[in-house]
Design an enzyme around this catalytic site. Structure first.
Site, PDB file in Angstrom:
ATOM      1  N   ASP A   1     -35.314  34.806 -30.430  1.00 39.28           N
ATOM      2  CA  ASP A   1     -35.326  33.356 -30.228  1.00 39.28           C
ATOM      3  C   ASP A   1     -35.939  33.287 -28.943  1.00 39.28           C
ATOM      4  O   ASP A   1     -35.864  34.014 -27.791  1.00 39.28           O
ATOM      5  CB  ASP A   1     -33.975  33.007 -30.094  1.00 39.28           C
ATOM      6  CG  ASP A   1     -33.805  31.466 -29.812  1.00 39.28           C
ATOM      7  OD1 ASP A   1     -34.170  30.350 -30.424  1.00 39.28           O
ATOM      8  OD2 ASP A   1     -33.225  31.071 -28.664  1.00 39.28           O
TER       9      ASP A   1
ATOM     10  N   GLU B   1     -38.947  53.672 -33.321  1.00 41.00           N
ATOM     11  CA  GLU B   1     -37.844  54.765 -33.728  1.00 41.00           C
ATOM     12  C   GLU B   1     -37.506  54.815 -35.268  1.00 41.00           C
ATOM     13  O   GLU B   1     -36.924  55.814 -35.975  1.00 41.00           O
ATOM     14  CB  GLU B   1     -36.696  54.738 -32.973  1.00 41.00           C
ATOM     15  CG  GLU B   1     -36.992  55.334 -31.346  1.00 41.00           C
ATOM     16  CD  GLU B   1     -36.050  55.416 -30.366  1.00 41.00           C
ATOM     17  OE1 GLU B   1     -34.792  55.283 -30.822  1.00 41.00           O
ATOM     18  OE2 GLU B   1     -36.044  54.838 -29.180  1.00 41.00           O
TER      19      GLU B   1
END
Length: 552
Positions: free
Chosen positions: A206, A266
């Site tokens: 956001d 990752e």
């Protein structure tokens, strides 16, 4: 838990993402508010659309003053939506259906009820004292600078506990975090890790361009009247009077985005989608925030979410600008979402026009975002002031009526109580105008717009050129927009008559085969010319010389 079939780390390129506003999607416990188990119940419907992912608006613990965008606990589910176990059920159901799950994450601010803010406001010397943006008043006691809140008035609120002001770009109950503090950044990264470890496939961030404010808290300069735009905020909001160079859009944002991307990398096949809230620099920031392996995967700006009619010239103008400032980035496009009037009403679209816009969205370069109910042709609901929940609308009523009109419940059935959304009293009223557009009714009608959306999404999925191809030759002739989408394997010509007036054109040089007949694609006439009726499209695939000469 079953994972989606494709392990492709680039699945997000050209993806179709379906936004779910959980309060209004499906209520499973008769309290009138949609919830996570409601999403589980309706995941089969979402899968039937053929979308690649869902984006779920905030469901975290919150006092709901801004309906979930004011987070009081990032790592828990608000009881009105269910529990963490219910969220796990959403992940499992979506993955079983081959759908990825993207969740909304608010990084720029929290609720005033968050434990971090309680600690920060308690003392200037506490362990989290500088986790939010605090400042002493000017000598006369007024706010530190001239920054304005999107929701109206000053962006500063006086706190008597610390005898200082704190920054809030939105509601006064939404204090802004101080991301100049690396410990704040690390805490937010751990929030992301929490949800990644639960199986989410990415985040929609956001207001990502609001993460940092100028360290020196310098005033924003005034914006000349002719430069003001209501793309982001209504014209009655004085927020439009400033050039927000110091309260947002800061260069430090890129360093934190690099930390976010390093964390995401990752994990296998996860993505990021940033919302850029800016009226003048949105596309430029889109390019900056998505250009490179240490940036976000995708961003969207508000150019196609604006009130102005989206005609052929405007689409071409935006696509040209993207090519100039974000050539190496990756855009996402939307015509509707939870913050703006539904585009069927905003642009006054006929059913034929709505179909054209659906097809256009599926042909644009980048990702495509659909907002729940858009596929039904839902229009903006007219909410009375007495029923209005949105604080933004209550502040600027009646010139601006807020965002509740696009947040009313989904219409599932014409016969059940409250259109199948809830057996309780819905948190926002349902209009009679939208009830006849219910899913159940459209499923039984072959010509319904719901089937057009399904066919358009499927058409996009069948053609790599529409998902990941480059865009070439954007032109406008009268009210007709056309361009080509190109990969090494295929070239697709796309033409859109964005008007009520018939138009005649020529196809580009070469041999072309009409495709997309199920979504109304026109064929050339015997004279070789392309005659496009009102709101008609032409989609054609180029036939190579080798294919033409091959034996049949």
């Amino acid at each position: 838990m079953t994972e989606p079939e494709s392990p492709d780390p680039d699945w997000w390129r050209g993806s179709v993402i379906y936004q779910i506003y959980p309060r209004s999607f499906q209520d499973s416990n008769a309290d009138g508010i949609g919830d996570l188990q409601g999403i589980v119940q309706r995941i089969g419907y979402v899968a039937s659309l053929g979308v690649d992912a869902i984006w779920i608006s905030p469901f975290y613990r919150s006092p709901m003053k801004d309906f979930g965008y004011d987070v009081s606990d990032y790592c828990d589910v608000d009881p009105i939506f269910g529990s963490l176990a219910d969220f796990d059920d959403v992940i499992a159901a979506a993955h079983d259906a081959g759908i990825r799950v993207i969740i909304d994450l608010v990084l720029s601010h929290t609720s005033e009820q968050h434990a971090w803010f309680a600690n920060s406001r308690a003392s200037r010397d506490g362990s989290l004292a500088d986790w939010y943006v605090w400042s002493d008043p000017k000598p006369d006691g007024t706010a530190p600078n001239n920054w304005l809140s999107i929701f109206g008035g000053s962006a500063w609120h006086w706190d008597p506990r610390r005898e200082q002001y704190y920054l809030h770009n939105f509601l006064a109950s939404q204090p802004d975090l101080n991301l100049h503090n690396p410990h704040v950044q690390s805490a937010l990264l751990e929030v992301m890790r929490f949800w990644l470890n639960r199986g989410v496939d990415g985040f929609r961030f956001d207001t990502v361009n609001f993460l940092f404010a100028d360290k020196d808290l310098r005033d924003n300069p005034a914006l000349e009247k002719e430069q003001r735009s209501d793309i982001l905020t209504p014209s009655v909001n004085p927020y439009n009077y400033q050039d927000h160079v110091n309260s947002k859009n800061r260069p430090e944002t890129l360093d934190f985005i690099a930390r976010i991307r390093a964390l995401l990398d990752e994990y296998d096949a996860v993505t990021s989608l940033g919302e850029i809230g800016d009226a003048t620099k949105g596309l430029q920031l889109l390019g900056e925030y998505t250009r490179g392996a240490d940036r976000l995967h995708m961003c969207y700006a508000f150019e196609f979410l604006a009130a102005e009619p989206l005609n052929a010239s405007r689409v071409a103008e935006v696509l040209y600008a993207v090519n100039q400032v974000a050539r190496d980035g990756w855009p996402a496009w939307a015509f509707s979402n939870h913050d703006v009037m539904r585009h069927a009403s905003r642009w006054g679209l006929s059913p034929a026009a709505q179909r054209l816009y659906a097809t256009l969205l599926m042909c644009l370069p980048g990702a495509a975002c659909l907002y729940q109910g858009e596929e039904l042709g839902l229009e903006e609901d007219d909410i009375s002031f007495e029923d209005l929940q949105d604080p933004y609308g209550r502040e600027f009523w009646p010139e601006y009526k807020g965002r509740d009109g696009c947040r009313t419940p989904m219409v599932w059935d014409q016969t059940e109580s409250n259109a199948g959304f809830s057996s309780g009293v819905p948190w926002l009223p349902l209009s009679n105008e939208n009830r006849h557009r219910a899913v159940h009714a459209q499923e039984a009608e072959p010509g319904a717009i719901l089937h057009h959306y399904r066919n358009a999404i499927a058409f996009r999925g069948k053609h790599a050129a529409l998902k990941v191809g480059r865009q070439e030759g954007v032109y406008v002739f009268t009210d007709v927009l056309h361009f080509q989408r190109v990969t090494e394997e295929e070239t697709i010509f796309c033409a859109f008559n964005m008007s009520d007036t018939p138009s005649m054109h020529s196809l580009p040089s070469g041999t072309w085969k009409t495709i997309g007949r199920k979504i109304g694609s026109a064929s050339p006439s015997p004279d070789g010319r392309l005659h496009l009726g009102p709101w008609q499209v032409c989609l054609a695939k180029k036939i190579s010389e080798a294919a033409q000469s091959a034996p049949t």
